[in-house]
Design an enzyme around this catalytic site. Structure first.
Site, short mmCIF file in Angstrom:
data_model
loop_
_atom_site.label_atom_id
_atom_site.label_comp_id
_atom_site.label_asym_id
_atom_site.label_seq_id
_atom_site.Cartn_x
_atom_site.Cartn_y
_atom_site.Cartn_z
N ASP A 176 0.81 -1.22 0.00
CA ASP A 176 0.00 0.00 0.00
C ASP A 176 0.84 1.27 0.00
OD1 ASP A 176 0.96 -0.45 2.56
OD2 ASP A 176 -1.00 -0.78 3.44
N ASN B 98 -7.42 -3.15 14.49
CA ASN B 98 -8.81 -3.35 14.05
C ASN B 98 -8.94 -4.48 13.02
OD1 ASN B 98 -7.75 -2.25 11.74
ND2 ASN B 98 -9.10 -0.47 11.66
N HIS C 151 -7.16 -4.80 10.21
CA HIS C 151 -6.86 -4.51 8.79
C HIS C 151 -5.59 -5.24 8.34
CE1 HIS C 151 -4.53 -0.56 9.85
NE2 HIS C 151 -3.67 -1.54 9.66
N GLU D 16 -9.61 -1.91 5.52
CA GLU D 16 -10.23 -1.65 6.81
C GLU D 16 -11.46 -2.54 6.99
OE1 GLU D 16 -8.60 0.04 8.83
OE2 GLU D 16 -7.96 2.01 8.11
P1 PGA Z 1 2.50 -1.99 12.68
O1 PGA Z 1 1.31 -1.83 11.64
O2 PGA Z 1 3.42 -3.01 12.12
O3 PGA Z 1 3.12 -0.61 12.72
O4 PGA Z 1 1.89 -2.40 13.99
C1 PGA Z 1 0.67 -2.95 11.16
C2 PGA Z 1 -0.53 -2.54 10.35
O5 PGA Z 1 -1.17 -1.53 10.70
O6 PGA Z 1 -0.86 -3.23 9.38
#
Ligand code: PGA
Length: 244
Positions: A67, A136, A138, A143
């Site tokens: 992304d 959450n 995702h 999302e």
């Molecule tokens: P993080 O993010 O590795 O910074 O915890 C993971 C994500 O939000 O997919």
């Protein structure tokens, strides 16, 4: 889903690194799906160490990032291109042709999404996709509520994701509210997936991913449907799993 429990973040990064090296050395033209965020940093550091010690060559790999934020240039320190360039593309001396990150500055988003999907297909699909997970649920920037049949698309980021991710920006106002992300179906098209989860703050998300219902309300739960998923999780992240 296979779950590999490790003691801590260091061990998680080492295990993830072993998966990377295995695919790299057993696949003729390996294609990796890569993630950003805090979780894969240790993996990238280990790979860069290998390269510096001249133990591995990376000139035959291709990479696709999950992304990118909409509206950020490649040289913006908050962009995912910049993150990858600093930690991976540049230290490994990868050619521009080897690396792919969605273009968040495209004048035509539909075309860019289509182009990204096509590029993955032309590369023969992703051999090994690394994923992190949001609290959450995702994966990528898909999302809760994202269709399981989604391909690369534009998303409005949720308030919770924006709050969590604003730590990477100098001011909260700089934090973009949209992103371009591979869809759930694009991710599920990978031949193999490794999900990295560390820390107690992810324990509930991991529980729902592995033991919860498969539902679009919790995107990572879709991984239960993929035939080759390995979860690498540290002790803290595993705290809420039934089988301790
Ligand atoms: P993080 O993010 O590795 O910074 O915890 C993971 C994500 O939000 O997919």
């Amino acid at each position: 889903m296979k779950v590999i429990r490790v003691d801590d973040y260091e061990a998680l990064s080492k295990k993830a690194y072993e998966f990377f090296i295995h695919t790299m050395n057993t696949t003729e033209q390996p294609v990796f799906g890569l993630a950003t965020g805090s979780t894969p940093k240790g993996l990238y550091e280990l790979l860069v160490d290998e390269y510096k010690q001249k133990k591995q060559v990376f000139e035959h790999i291709q990479t696709f990032n999950l992304d990118e934020y909409v509206g950020l240039a490649k040289d913006h320190p908050g962009s995912y291109y910049y993150y990858m360039y600093e930690r991976f593309f540049n230290p490994l001396n990868l050619d521009q042709k080897q690396v792919n990150v969605p273009n968040g500055l495209t004048p035509n988003f539909d075309e860019e999404c289509e182009r990204y999907e096509q590029k993955i297909a032309e590369a023969g699909g992703i051999d090994l996709q690394f994923l992190g997970i949001g609290v959450n649920g995702h994966i990528g920037f898909n999302e809760p509520g994202t269709s399981f049949s989604s391909r690369t698309h534009i998303v409005e980021l949720t308030k919770s994701t924006m709050e969590v991710n604003s730590r990477f920006f100098e001011t909260k106002e700089e934090m973009p509210n949209k992103a371009i992300t591979m869809g759930i179906k694009s991710i599920m098209g990978s031949k193999e997936i490794v999900l990295l989860v560390n820390g107690e703050h992810k324990a509930e998300a991991l529980k729902q991913t592995i033991e919860g219902n498969v539902t679009e309300d919790f995107p990572a739960s879709v991984l239960q449907k993929h035939p080759h998923v390995t979860v690498i999780a540290d002790t803290d992240a595993c705290k809420k799993l039934q089988a301790q």
